[in-house]
Motif scaffolding. Structure first.
Motif: not given
Length: 75
Positions: A4-12
């Motif tokens: 989930e953190r990977i997705r969040n970092l990518r989107e951010d």
């Protein structure tokens, strides 16, 4: 979800899955399956993603809440 953190970092960072896949030299569908937890992510890919987002692999997989990467090892 483990990544989930990977997705969040990518989107951010306003990256698309395709842009990250291109940086990793992999297919977007492959990257998507990693990000969604459908496939296990090889350690090499996880390490490259940590480099892209300037963080640690431990942060990416939720073992720590510290985003700052570890200092480089002295060899």
């Amino acid at each position: 979800m483990i990544y989930e953190r990977i997705r969040n970092l990518r989107e951010d960072s306003d990256f698309t899955q395709q842009q990250i896949a291109d940086k990793l030299f992999i297919n977007r569908r492959t990257y998507s399956s990693y990000e969604n937890g459908v496939r296990n992510m090889p350690i090499e890919i996880l390490s490259l993603i940590a480099d892209i987002f300037n963080t640690s692999t431990d942060y990416l997989i939720g073992r720590t809440d510290v985003k700052k990467p570890y200092p480089p090892s002295k060899q």
